[in-house]
Each structure stands twice: as structure tokens, then as C-alpha cells.
Write a protein that holds these residues in place. Structure first.
Motif, PDB file in Angstrom:
ATOM      1  N   ASN A 123       0.803  -1.225   0.000  1.00  0.00           N
ATOM      2  CA  ASN A 123       0.000   0.000   0.000  1.00  0.00           C
ATOM      3  C   ASN A 123       0.833   1.270   0.000  1.00  0.00           C
ATOM      4  OD1 ASN A 123      -2.071  -1.808   0.124  1.00  0.00           O
ATOM      5  ND2 ASN A 123      -2.740  -1.278   2.180  1.00  0.00           N
ATOM      6  N   LEU A 124       1.912   1.279   0.767  1.00  0.00           N
ATOM      7  CA  LEU A 124       2.739   2.486   0.841  1.00  0.00           C
ATOM      8  C   LEU A 124       3.954   2.384  -0.069  1.00  0.00           C
ATOM      9  CD1 LEU A 124       3.363   5.250   1.989  1.00  0.00           C
ATOM     10  CD2 LEU A 124       4.405   4.139   3.987  1.00  0.00           C
ATOM     11  N   GLU A 125       4.784   1.350   0.139  1.00  0.00           N
ATOM     12  CA  GLU A 125       6.004   1.245  -0.668  1.00  0.00           C
ATOM     13  C   GLU A 125       5.678   0.944  -2.132  1.00  0.00           C
ATOM     14  OE1 GLU A 125       8.875   2.229   0.430  1.00  0.00           O
ATOM     15  OE2 GLU A 125       7.827   2.628   2.322  1.00  0.00           O
ATOM     16  N   GLY A 126       4.637   0.162  -2.378  1.00  0.00           N
ATOM     17  CA  GLY A 126       4.227  -0.094  -3.765  1.00  0.00           C
ATOM     18  C   GLY A 126       3.790   1.184  -4.462  1.00  0.00           C
ATOM     19  N   THR A 127       3.090   2.049  -3.715  1.00  0.00           N
ATOM     20  CA  THR A 127       2.693   3.340  -4.291  1.00  0.00           C
ATOM     21  C   THR A 127       3.910   4.223  -4.530  1.00  0.00           C
ATOM     22  OG1 THR A 127       0.566   3.190  -3.172  1.00  0.00           O
ATOM     23  CG2 THR A 127       1.241   5.375  -3.947  1.00  0.00           C
ATOM     24  N   ARG A 128       4.861   4.177  -3.621  1.00  0.00           N
ATOM     25  CA  ARG A 128       6.106   4.947  -3.820  1.00  0.00           C
ATOM     26  C   ARG A 128       6.824   4.485  -5.092  1.00  0.00           C
ATOM     27  NH1 ARG A 128       8.392   7.502   0.209  1.00  0.00           N
ATOM     28  NH2 ARG A 128       7.553   6.047   1.748  1.00  0.00           N
ATOM     29  N   GLU A 149       2.781  11.129 -17.944  1.00  0.00           N
ATOM     30  CA  GLU A 149       2.225  12.447 -17.645  1.00  0.00           C
ATOM     31  C   GLU A 149       1.054  12.425 -16.670  1.00  0.00           C
ATOM     32  OE1 GLU A 149       1.231  14.386 -21.263  1.00  0.00           O
ATOM     33  OE2 GLU A 149       3.305  14.653 -21.901  1.00  0.00           O
ATOM     34  N   HIS A 150       0.229  11.363 -16.738  1.00  0.00           N
ATOM     35  CA  HIS A 150      -1.006  11.338 -15.949  1.00  0.00           C
ATOM     36  C   HIS A 150      -0.936  10.218 -14.923  1.00  0.00           C
ATOM     37  CE1 HIS A 150      -2.904  14.091 -18.849  1.00  0.00           C
ATOM     38  NE2 HIS A 150      -2.310  13.359 -19.784  1.00  0.00           N
ATOM     39  N   PHE A 151      -1.241  10.531 -13.669  1.00  0.00           N
ATOM     40  CA  PHE A 151      -1.216   9.536 -12.598  1.00  0.00           C
ATOM     41  C   PHE A 151      -2.600   9.501 -11.957  1.00  0.00           C
ATOM     42  CE2 PHE A 151      -0.246   7.533  -8.583  1.00  0.00           C
ATOM     43  CZ  PHE A 151       0.811   6.676  -8.870  1.00  0.00           C
ATOM     44  N   HIS A 152      -3.233   8.316 -12.007  1.00  0.00           N
ATOM     45  CA  HIS A 152      -4.531   8.104 -11.368  1.00  0.00           C
ATOM     46  C   HIS A 152      -4.335   7.072 -10.262  1.00  0.00           C
ATOM     47  CE1 HIS A 152      -7.215   9.989 -14.575  1.00  0.00           C
ATOM     48  NE2 HIS A 152      -5.981  10.107 -15.060  1.00  0.00           N
ATOM     49  N   TYR A 153      -4.930   7.347  -9.105  1.00  0.00           N
ATOM     50  CA  TYR A 153      -4.657   6.519  -7.929  1.00  0.00           C
ATOM     51  C   TYR A 153      -5.960   6.103  -7.256  1.00  0.00           C
ATOM     52  CZ  TYR A 153      -3.168   5.311  -3.188  1.00  0.00           C
ATOM     53  OH  TYR A 153      -2.975   4.667  -1.983  1.00  0.00           O
ATOM     54  N   VAL A 154      -6.106   4.785  -7.006  1.00  0.00           N
ATOM     55  CA  VAL A 154      -7.269   4.270  -6.287  1.00  0.00           C
ATOM     56  C   VAL A 154      -6.912   4.206  -4.806  1.00  0.00           C
ATOM     57  CG1 VAL A 154      -8.917   2.383  -6.028  1.00  0.00           C
ATOM     58  CG2 VAL A 154      -8.020   2.954  -8.303  1.00  0.00           C
ATOM     59  N   SER A 155      -7.429   5.143  -4.063  1.00  0.00           N
ATOM     60  CA  SER A 155      -7.211   5.223  -2.619  1.00  0.00           C
ATOM     61  C   SER A 155      -8.395   4.544  -1.918  1.00  0.00           C
ATOM     62  CB  SER A 155      -7.069   6.695  -2.216  1.00  0.00           C
ATOM     63  OG  SER A 155      -6.823   6.840  -0.838  1.00  0.00           O
ATOM     64  N   TYR A 189      -4.190  -0.731   7.690  1.00  0.00           N
ATOM     65  CA  TYR A 189      -4.686  -0.537   6.327  1.00  0.00           C
ATOM     66  C   TYR A 189      -5.047   0.921   6.105  1.00  0.00           C
ATOM     67  CZ  TYR A 189      -7.805  -0.498   2.318  1.00  0.00           C
ATOM     68  OH  TYR A 189      -8.393  -0.181   1.120  1.00  0.00           O
ATOM     69  N   GLU A 190      -5.854   1.483   6.978  1.00  0.00           N
ATOM     70  CA  GLU A 190      -6.241   2.892   6.842  1.00  0.00           C
ATOM     71  C   GLU A 190      -5.014   3.797   6.859  1.00  0.00           C
ATOM     72  OE1 GLU A 190     -10.658   2.902   9.006  1.00  0.00           O
ATOM     73  OE2 GLU A 190      -8.956   3.904   9.949  1.00  0.00           O
ATOM     74  N   HIS A 191      -4.104   3.534   7.791  1.00  0.00           N
ATOM     75  CA  HIS A 191      -2.933   4.406   7.943  1.00  0.00           C
ATOM     76  C   HIS A 191      -2.027   4.327   6.718  1.00  0.00           C
ATOM     77  CE1 HIS A 191       0.366   5.963  10.929  1.00  0.00           C
ATOM     78  NE2 HIS A 191       0.021   6.853  10.032  1.00  0.00           N
ATOM     79  N   SER A 192      -1.806   3.100   6.210  1.00  0.00           N
ATOM     80  CA  SER A 192      -0.917   2.930   5.044  1.00  0.00           C
ATOM     81  C   SER A 192      -1.501   3.613   3.811  1.00  0.00           C
ATOM     82  CB  SER A 192      -0.668   1.445   4.767  1.00  0.00           C
ATOM     83  OG  SER A 192      -1.865   0.773   4.410  1.00  0.00           O
ATOM     84  N   LYS A 193      -2.814   3.536   3.628  1.00  0.00           N
ATOM     85  CA  LYS A 193      -3.436   4.193   2.474  1.00  0.00           C
ATOM     86  C   LYS A 193      -3.428   5.708   2.644  1.00  0.00           C
ATOM     87  CE  LYS A 193      -5.431   2.390  -0.580  1.00  0.00           C
ATOM     88  NZ  LYS A 193      -5.004   2.029  -1.950  1.00  0.00           N
ATOM     89  N   PHE A 194      -3.563   6.188   3.856  1.00  0.00           N
ATOM     90  CA  PHE A 194      -3.472   7.629   4.139  1.00  0.00           C
ATOM     91  C   PHE A 194      -2.088   8.161   3.755  1.00  0.00           C
ATOM     92  CE2 PHE A 194      -1.793  10.620   7.343  1.00  0.00           C
ATOM     93  CZ  PHE A 194      -2.592  11.730   7.110  1.00  0.00           C
ATOM     94  N   LEU A 195      -1.043   7.477   4.208  1.00  0.00           N
ATOM     95  CA  LEU A 195       0.313   7.934   3.896  1.00  0.00           C
ATOM     96  C   LEU A 195       0.599   7.812   2.397  1.00  0.00           C
ATOM     97  CD1 LEU A 195       2.335   6.444   6.909  1.00  0.00           C
ATOM     98  CD2 LEU A 195       1.592   8.814   6.558  1.00  0.00           C
ATOM     99  N   ALA A 196       0.044   6.791   1.762  1.00  0.00           N
ATOM    100  CA  ALA A 196       0.239   6.629   0.316  1.00  0.00           C
ATOM    101  C   ALA A 196      -0.432   7.769  -0.452  1.00  0.00           C
ATOM    102  CB  ALA A 196      -0.317   5.278  -0.142  1.00  0.00           C
ATOM    103  N   GLU A 197      -1.620   8.166  -0.020  1.00  0.00           N
ATOM    104  CA  GLU A 197      -2.299   9.263  -0.713  1.00  0.00           C
ATOM    105  C   GLU A 197      -1.532  10.575  -0.514  1.00  0.00           C
ATOM    106  OE1 GLU A 197      -6.486  11.698  -0.708  1.00  0.00           O
ATOM    107  OE2 GLU A 197      -6.612   9.504  -0.480  1.00  0.00           O
ATOM    108  N   LYS A 198      -0.973  10.783   0.682  1.00  0.00           N
ATOM    109  CA  LYS A 198      -0.150  11.974   0.904  1.00  0.00           C
ATOM    110  C   LYS A 198       1.043  11.976  -0.042  1.00  0.00           C
ATOM    111  CE  LYS A 198       0.613  13.852   4.893  1.00  0.00           C
ATOM    112  NZ  LYS A 198       1.015  14.115   6.299  1.00  0.00           N
ATOM    113  N   LEU A 199       1.645  10.807  -0.212  1.00  0.00           N
ATOM    114  CA  LEU A 199       2.804  10.687  -1.105  1.00  0.00           C
ATOM    115  C   LEU A 199       2.423  11.052  -2.537  1.00  0.00           C
ATOM    116  CD1 LEU A 199       5.223   7.660  -1.006  1.00  0.00           C
ATOM    117  CD2 LEU A 199       4.388   8.510  -3.175  1.00  0.00           C
ATOM    118  N   VAL A 200       1.280  10.540  -2.992  1.00  0.00           N
ATOM    119  CA  VAL A 200       0.820  10.836  -4.353  1.00  0.00           C
ATOM    120  C   VAL A 200       0.581  12.328  -4.527  1.00  0.00           C
ATOM    121  CG1 VAL A 200      -1.097  10.514  -5.972  1.00  0.00           C
ATOM    122  CG2 VAL A 200      -0.145   8.543  -4.759  1.00  0.00           C
TER     123      VAL A 200
END
Length: 516
Positions: free
Chosen positions: A114-119, A131-137, A164-175
Motif C-alpha cells: 500500500n505504501l512502498e508499492g505506491t512509492r 504524464e497522468h497519474f490516477h490513484y485508487v485510494s 490498512y487505513e494508515h498505510s493508504k493515508f500515507l500513500a495518498e499523501k505521497l501521491v
């Protein structure tokens, strides 16, 4: 640039619906997939495509399949595959995620996916100029909150129920912090249930955990003389808590529409229902389906574990993972969503839909039903050019040299394009060419029939070339395609391919291919 969308998480529930809907719409689509213990990456995607074809009764295109792993740096892609993405993909739709609530540490799940994979997805997109990044949070990046959660909110100092909630939160911040040519588009679905029309799912989390538990308990409880199964079960709920649940087919339809709406790009969207579901509605529907009664809601009393009967203890232990969600869900604002998707309202999960979910779960043995093996009479890629696996990611050729695309629909099909060199030899590469080039579109079975009957000539192919108002003469394009298929015919005949079942050609067609 051929304007392909690269999707991660294609074999999950959301991913397989997105793949179906994008392919139906004729989108140029590539998937990043890792092999399983029993299937190659290509076979995994083929089995999903064949499932959709069995449901719809029509042949689908095949996405470009890139073997890789979101758990590895650079997704474990070779230099050739990275080069292919750089030259063909203008969008990365990052959907891969793991629904595990608790991890022992951040070296394991759900953090790694969830986090490192998104990174890794962000790094790949930035390094290759996507150019375009779409993310399913997920809507549950809101954590522990009450009242209304707005789409443009993220970090308001909230705490979280689980990793799960925390990892997706940090991943969305990263995006959100990442620098792309265009602002990222973020989709936040709530709890996702099965297909509103068929009940289909390939995962049994959330709502399905409760339905499965009820079904299995009732199977072991004989009905009384009136035919009713009477249970003695008290739940520490009031029964009217609001649960935000949406069907998967609607989720995919909404994401596709937002993707197709350029002015919607760069926004954040709650994929939430207008009418939430309640535990009372769920259990009443399950009781009617299963012929049972006797569930009581006792939120005011809060039955201690030591005072529970055996049935109550089984239920309590089985659903304990969701105990932190006992209270009412927050209300998820959908102002941004409705601005672009008001014409596709979310289906209400009513009793009839819950019965479809129960029926499908029982028929599927709650995920334990064996699936039929993939049946592919012939992998077209191997028939046309056995060297395509090594030459397919060579993106170095000039677009002006690209003469014709091949879009072979149905089992064993795929998408390629042919480049004719100055010496007249052909190179086969993965993916369709830029849209100003002609494309030969044909079903794999029809192509096999043409080769088998020795009728694979320009006259048989002419009606399949689209469009005809391109800058390459149709006769020239057809001549190249016909030459290629004649080579494929010679290869097939030389090993008696069609009289030996699934046997593949053992020698290459007379088509040149180059390495990058």
C-alpha cells in the motif's frame, strides 16, 4: 506515443472490472502482473478475459501484459519493458493494494504494497515521464471521524483504526506531494461489494464475511416443524448503524467516466452511496433468504463475552476484525463526484441484491470453487513471431516506419504493430501504433480458421483494416499483413499445428525481429 493506460492490480476485484470496461470501450490498455504459483502472468490475464467473454458472449481485445511486481524496485521490469512504457504509456492507473488490517511491522503487509508499492509507482511514472497519474485510494483515509468528510480533505489530525487505513493515508499523501506534468486524480471508494447484477466477487471481505457466516451457521441448524430456523443470537449493535457499501460494477463505471472526462482530472472523488446500508437490512435479507429468525440487536446492553452463548461467541470471534467499525460510518460528501457522474447513480443495495450476493457466494463455495483451466488453442504471439517476447519492447523505431497494427481479439490474442525496414523485413513489437496508422482487427479464431484453410490473403483481410483513410495505402498495408500471415501459415503447417491440439509452432515464421 500510443496513449496506453498502464494498470496495476489488474487481477483484483477492482482491477478486473476496470480491465473489462476499458477494453470494452476500446481503450489501449496495458497491465502489470506477476505470475502465480500455477499460472504465468499472461495466463492470469487470459483467464480473466475469458471469464468476461463467457459472460458477454463477445470477443475482447487483449491488453499488453507486462510481467512485474509492485513489491520490487522498479516493479522488477526489464530495461526493454521500461523503454516500452516510456514510449507507449501516457497514464499510470495505480490500483494495487492489500486489504490487511494489521501488520507486525512496516517491512510486511499492508505497508509494503500500500505504501512502498505506491512509492514505486510514483517513482516509475516520474522516471519514465508518464504524464497522468490516477490513484485508487480509499474513503477510509479519513480514519476515526464523525460527521461529514469532504473530498478535498485529507490530513486533519485524525487517528486510524488499523494499519490498512494508515498505510493508504500515507500513500495518498505521497501521491499528492509528487510532481507530475498534471495533478494526480484520486478515487476513494468506500466498502466494495459484488456485482449489482450477477452477485460476482472474487474476494470475501467486508459485507461478504457477514453473509458467509450467516449462510454457514444456518446450514448446521435444522428448521423447526414450520420450516423456520430459529436462532438465539444477540449482537452488540443497534441495527441502524450506517454502512457505506457500493457494488463493484458501479465503482468501475464511475472511474471510467471520470477518466474519460478531462476536466475531472486532478480531482478527488468519494465513491460513496446516497443511501447507506444498515446491519438490520443485511440480517433481515439474509434471514429471509435462509429461512431464519431470532437475531436481536442489543447495543444498549453490550453483552459481555462471558455471558454469550456458544453461537454468539462464534459470531463475535468471527467478526472481531471489524469490531472497530461498530459505530456509524461518517457521511462521505460526494459533491465533486456528482459534478461529473450524476447520470450514473449508485444502485441501492436492497434485499434482492443481497440475495444475489448470498446466492453467488454459496454457488462459489465462498471462494473455494475450482475454476476451469485457461483454454488457448494457439497463442497468436507465438504463432506470428516466437521472437516477439524479446523484440516486443524495442521502442526505438521511428513512428514513420510503423506500417500496420495487429489487434487480435479473443483467446490467445494480443496487440502488436509491424515495422517494415528499408530492406523489406518486418519487426514485430508489442502494442498498437499511434492512431494515425492502420490497424488490422480480427478475432483469433477467425485468423486460425483462415490459416487452417489456407485463405489468409489480402482479399480475406481487406474488410478488417481500420481505418482506410490513413496515410499508408491500404494495398501496401494489406500486402505486409498478408506476407506476415503467410509466414505464420508456413510455420503452422510445418509443425502440423492444427492437428495437434494445443501444440505450439516449434520454428519461427519468416519474419525478422530485432533486439533493442
Amino acid at each position: 506515443m500510443s496513449n496506453y493506460v498502464l494498470l496495476t492490480g489488474a487481477t483484483g476485484l477492482v482491477g478486473r472490472y476496470l480491465m473489462r470496461d476499458f477494453l470494452r470501450q476500446g481503450k489501449r490498455f496495458a497491465v502489470l502482473v506477476r505470475p502465480s504459483r500455477r499460472q504465468s502472468a499472461r495466463e492470469r490475464i487470459e483467464s480473466i478475459c475469458q471469464m468476461w467473454e463467457a459472460e458477454t458472449g463477445s470477443a475482447l481485445p487483449r491488453p499488453v501484459c507486462l510481467e512485474g511486481d509492485v513489491g520490487q524496485d522498479g516493479f522488477g521490469l526489464s530495461a526493454r519493458k521500461r523503454h516500452w512504457i516510456e514510449h507507449h504509456c501516457d497514464t499510470l492507473l495505480h490500483n494495487a493494494a492489500v486489504l490487511e488490517f494489521h501488520g507486525s511491522d512496516r517491512q510486511g503487509e499492508p505497508w509494503q504494497t500500500n505504501l512502498e508499492g505506491t512509492r514505486r509507482a510514483v517513482d516509475l511514472a516520474q522516471s519514465l515521464g508518464v504524464e497522468h497519474f490516477h490513484y485508487v485510494s480509499t474513503a477510509y483515509v479519513c480514519g476515526r471521524r464523525e460527521g461529514t468528510v469532504y473530498e478535498d480533505e485529507l490530513d486533519v489530525g485524525q487517528s486510524f483504526r488499523n494499519d490498512y487505513e494508515h498505510s493508504k493515508f500515507l500513500a495518498e499523501k505521497l501521491v499528492r506531494r509528487a510532481k507530475f506534468a498534471h495533478p494526480p486524480t484520486i478515487y476513494r471508494p468506500v466498502v466494495i461489494a459484488g456485482d449489482s447484477q450477477t452477485g460476482y466477487t472474487n474476494t470475501y471481505h467486508g459485507l461478504y464475511l457477514y453473509l458467509r457466516l450467516m449462510s454457514m451457521l444456518m446450514q448446521n441448524m435444522p428448521p423447526d416443524e414450520t420450516g423456520i430456523r430459529r436462532v438465539q443470537m444477540r449482537l452488540n449493535l443497534n441495527g441502524d448503524e450506517l454502512r457505506n457499501v457500493v457494488p463493484i460494477d458501479w465503482v468501475s463505471q464511475v472511474i471510467c467516466q471520470l477518466y474519460d472526462t478531462p476536466e475531472a482530472h486532478g480531482g478527488t472523488y468519494h465513491l460513496a452511496p446516497q443511501k447507506p446500508l444498515t446491519p438490520r437490512e443485511t440480517l433481515d435479507a439474509a434471514g429471509n433468504y435462509l429461512g431464519s429468525t431470532g437475531v436481536e440487536f442489543c447495543a444498549q446492553e453490550k453483552i459481555p463475552v462471558e455471558q454469550m452463548n456458544e453461537l454468539e461467541k462464534i459470531v463475535y470471534e468471527s467478526i472481531s476484525i471489524y469490531n472497530s467499525y461498530d459505530t456509524t460510518d461518517p457521511r462521505f460528501d460526494t459533491t465533486n463526484l456528482l459534478k461529473y457522474t450524476a447520470d450514473i447513480p449508485c444502485p441501492t443495495i436492497d434485499e434482492s441484491m443481497l440475495h444475489r450476493y448470498l446466492r453467488f457466494g454459496e454457488e462459489d463455495r465462498w471462494g473455494k470453487r475450482r475454476t476451469a483451466p485457461v483454454e488457448v488453442p494457439c497463442w497468436i504471439e507465438e504463432l506470428l513471431a516466437p521472437t516477439a517476447a524479446t523484440a516486443g519492447c524495442n521502442g526505438s523505431a521511428s513512428p514513420s516506419m510503423c506500417t500496420i497494427g495487429l489487434d487480435i481479439l479473443g483467446p490467445g490474442g494480443g496487440q502488436w504493430h509491424l515495422i517494415r525496414g528499408e530492406n523489406g523485413q518486418l519487426t514485430i513489437e508489442d502494442g498498437l501504433p499511434p492512431t494515425n496508422n492502420p490497424v488490422l482487427r480480427i478475432a483469433s479464431q477467425e485468423l486460425i480458421d483462415l490459416i487452417r484453410s489456407r485463405r489468409c490473403c489480402a482479399a480475406a483481410l481487406v474488410r478488417r483494416v481500420q481505418p482506410l483513410d490513413h496515410n499508408v495505402p491500404a494495398s501496401d498495408a494489406l500486402k505486409i499483413a498478408s506476407n506476415l500471415f503467410s509466414a505464420a501459415e508456413r510455420a503452422a503447417v510445418s509443425v502440423d499445428l492444427f492437428s495437434n491440439g494445443l501444440r505450439q509452432p516449434s520454428q519461427a515464421p519468416h519474419v525478422a525481429a530485432t533486439e533493442s
